[in-house]
Design a protein around this motif. Structure first.
Motif, PDB file in Angstrom:
ATOM      1  N   UNK A 172      42.572 -42.762 -58.464  1.00 31.05           N
ATOM      2  CA  UNK A 172      42.164 -43.237 -57.141  1.00 31.05           C
ATOM      3  C   UNK A 172      42.629 -42.250 -56.087  1.00 31.05           C
ATOM      4  N   UNK A 173      41.756 -41.952 -55.139  1.00 28.64           N
ATOM      5  CA  UNK A 173      42.069 -41.026 -54.054  1.00 28.64           C
ATOM      6  C   UNK A 173      41.778 -41.747 -52.733  1.00 28.64           C
ATOM      7  N   UNK A 174      42.745 -41.754 -51.834  1.00 29.46           N
ATOM      8  CA  UNK A 174      42.568 -42.429 -50.558  1.00 29.46           C
ATOM      9  C   UNK A 174      42.767 -41.496 -49.376  1.00 29.46           C
ATOM     10  N   UNK A 175      41.900 -41.588 -48.389  1.00 35.17           N
ATOM     11  CA  UNK A 175      42.012 -40.769 -47.181  1.00 35.17           C
ATOM     12  C   UNK A 175      41.162 -41.387 -46.075  1.00 35.17           C
ATOM     13  N   UNK A 176      41.366 -40.902 -44.856  1.00 36.96           N
ATOM     14  CA  UNK A 176      40.541 -41.328 -43.727  1.00 36.96           C
ATOM     15  C   UNK A 176      39.409 -40.330 -43.523  1.00 36.96           C
ATOM     16  N   UNK A 177      38.233 -40.847 -43.239  1.00 41.03           N
ATOM     17  CA  UNK A 177      37.061 -40.007 -42.983  1.00 41.03           C
ATOM     18  C   UNK A 177      36.633 -40.219 -41.531  1.00 41.03           C
ATOM     19  N   UNK A 178      36.380 -39.125 -40.811  1.00 43.05           N
ATOM     20  CA  UNK A 178      35.942 -39.277 -39.429  1.00 43.05           C
ATOM     21  C   UNK A 178      34.661 -38.487 -39.201  1.00 43.05           C
ATOM     22  N   UNK A 179      33.755 -39.031 -38.375  1.00 44.53           N
ATOM     23  CA  UNK A 179      32.497 -38.334 -38.111  1.00 44.53           C
ATOM     24  C   UNK A 179      32.732 -37.121 -37.224  1.00 44.53           C
ATOM     25  N   UNK A 180      31.918 -36.113 -37.420  1.00 43.01           N
ATOM     26  CA  UNK A 180      31.975 -34.892 -36.606  1.00 43.01           C
ATOM     27  C   UNK A 180      30.717 -34.841 -35.749  1.00 43.01           C
ATOM     28  N   UNK A 181      30.901 -34.697 -34.441  1.00 37.20           N
ATOM     29  CA  UNK A 181      29.766 -34.582 -33.532  1.00 37.20           C
ATOM     30  C   UNK A 181      29.127 -35.897 -33.156  1.00 37.20           C
ATOM     31  N   UNK A 182      29.775 -37.003 -33.434  1.00 36.09           N
ATOM     32  CA  UNK A 182      29.259 -38.324 -33.084  1.00 36.09           C
ATOM     33  C   UNK A 182      30.430 -39.293 -33.008  1.00 36.09           C
ATOM     34  N   UNK A 183      30.319 -40.374 -32.247  1.00 38.54           N
ATOM     35  CA  UNK A 183      31.463 -41.271 -32.072  1.00 38.54           C
ATOM     36  C   UNK A 183      31.758 -42.147 -33.282  1.00 38.54           C
ATOM     37  N   UNK A 184      30.751 -42.418 -34.115  1.00 34.14           N
ATOM     38  CA  UNK A 184      30.966 -43.354 -35.218  1.00 34.14           C
ATOM     39  C   UNK A 184      29.942 -43.098 -36.322  1.00 34.14           C
TER      40      UNK A 184
END
Length: 402
Positions: A172-184
């Protein structure tokens, strides 16, 4: 100094904390022993979802506060090959494990004693059990509940042994993912399934926890596989390589914060039938995080133990092996354990099997998801594949190899 109680609970993670809360609410004398006054961050359960799993949690009577503090995603997109197959209505709650344990601990009544220490030794008996703690105290209890997960030294001293039936069954691999170039991101939550068996990555699930989009990526790899070093060092690139169509739906993304990796062995326990001692959750046997059934096992174990068996055991003298056996022989517990283990092996085979049978199974699952999406669309839930204009990835064909 010796303290007396009916139930001594060893381990204050999810299983132990629920046990303490349930017994306290029922007016049963209990003491919870754990070395952490505040449970530390731990990469374990991060999502509770589906009517059956939520129902099992609610049957413990301590779910409400935890679910209120979790982040609800009312819809989960199902995707593969760069296309959205379905937008499934769900009740899916995202919450970090330490926050989940903290919420459950708030449900523990003040009548339940709490000792910040480790259990160092235990002497079981037909009537009372003696537990020596690391702080010098001794507990005398009618029953000891082991809810201390993978910490095995104390159980080994009692002759309880563990056998690894499938080492590194999954990763299992856990991390946070965030959008690039957009708010959500465009989805409330999403499960994106594998594009090819050779990647040995069955799926990634994306779900909100607060204002973060959490990613749980699963793989069937050996612990010395170079892939694990790659996912720690370059998680976004590794994710792209394993699931190249993902960016078609998410748009450009970046991995933010720490990447946590947890191998999971399948383990069974033997020698556990003895007077005065009972094992619950991972202390009894482990399951595979890929299937998401670990919390089902915890909720089922603790609910049956506290609602059914402990009240019966305390109603008569003694705490014999025959009494304890009724918990292990409980048909509800047996069915849940067997179901979880079967899913662990079947999901692995469906995900990485190379023969015609497993290829057909993967395409059958694809067809089922696609069919559900069509049904939801005809029922008035519009389905449209989201294609990111900012994504540089080429789209995957629905006829690509499974």
């Amino acid at each position: 100094m010796t303290r007396y109680t009916d139930i001594a609970i060893i381990g204050g993670g999810l299983a132990g904390s629920i046990t303490a809360a349930m017994l306290g609410k029922a007016g049963v004398s209990a003491i919870l022993v754990d070395p952490h006054a505040v449970y530390p961050p731990d990469f374990r359960i991060e999502k509770i979802s589906g009517p059956e799993q939520i129902g099992r949690f609610r049957r413990t009577g301590v779910a409400d506060l935890a679910l209120r503090r979790a982040t609800l995603a009312p819809e989960n997109w199902i995707a593969r090959f760069g296309y959205v197959l379905d937008r499934a209505p769900v009740h899916q709650y995202g919450i970090l494990y330490d926050a989940l344990v903290a919420a459950v601990r708030e449900e523990i009544p003040e009548s339940v004693g709490r000792i910040v220490a480790k259990a160092a030794a235990i002497t079981p008996g037909e009537d009372r059990q003696s537990v020596v703690l690391s702080n010098g105290e001794t507990l005398s209890a009618r029953l000891v509940v082991f809810a201390n997960g993978l910490n095995v030294s104390l159980r080994h001293a009692l002759g309880i042994t563990r056998t690894i039936t499938s080492p590194a069954h999954s990763i299992s691999v856990g991390f946070d993912l965030e959008p690039v170039g957009r708010p959500a991101f465009p989805f409330p939550a999403m499960t994106y399934f594998q594009e090819r068996a050779g990647a040995r990555v069955p799926y990634v699930t994306l779900f909100p926890i607060g204002d973060r989009m959490r990613a749980n990526l699963f793989a069937y790899r050996a612990v010395d596989d170079p892939w694990l070093r790659a996912v720690r060092r370059n998680p976004a690139e590794t994710l792209d390589a394993a699931l190249p169509g993902l960016r078609r739906i998410t748009g450009d993304y970046a991995v933010n914060g720490e990447v946590k990796v947890r191998p999971a062995d399948l383990i069974v326990t033997s020698g556990y039938r003895m007077p005065g001692v009972v094992l619950v959750g991972d202390a009894f046997c482990t399951t595979c995080p890929v299937t998401g059934t670990g919390s089902d096992k915890v909720f089922t174990d603790v609910e049956r133990l506290c609602n059914v068996h402990i009240p019966r055991w305390l109603a008569t003298d003694g705490m014999s092996e025959a009494k304890i056996a009724t918990f292990y022989d409980d048909p509800v517990k047996i069915a849940c354990d067997a179901w979880s283990l079967k899913k662990a092996w079947n999901f692995r085979s469906v995900s990485i099997g190379t023969g015609p049978h497993w290829l057909a199974q993967r395409w059958a699952r694809f067809a089922v998801s696609l069919g559900r999406g069509v049904w939801h669309r005809l029922a008035g839930r519009p389905l449209s594949a989201y294609s990111s204009s900012s994504s540089s990835s080429s789209s995957s064909s629905l006829s690509s190899s499974a």
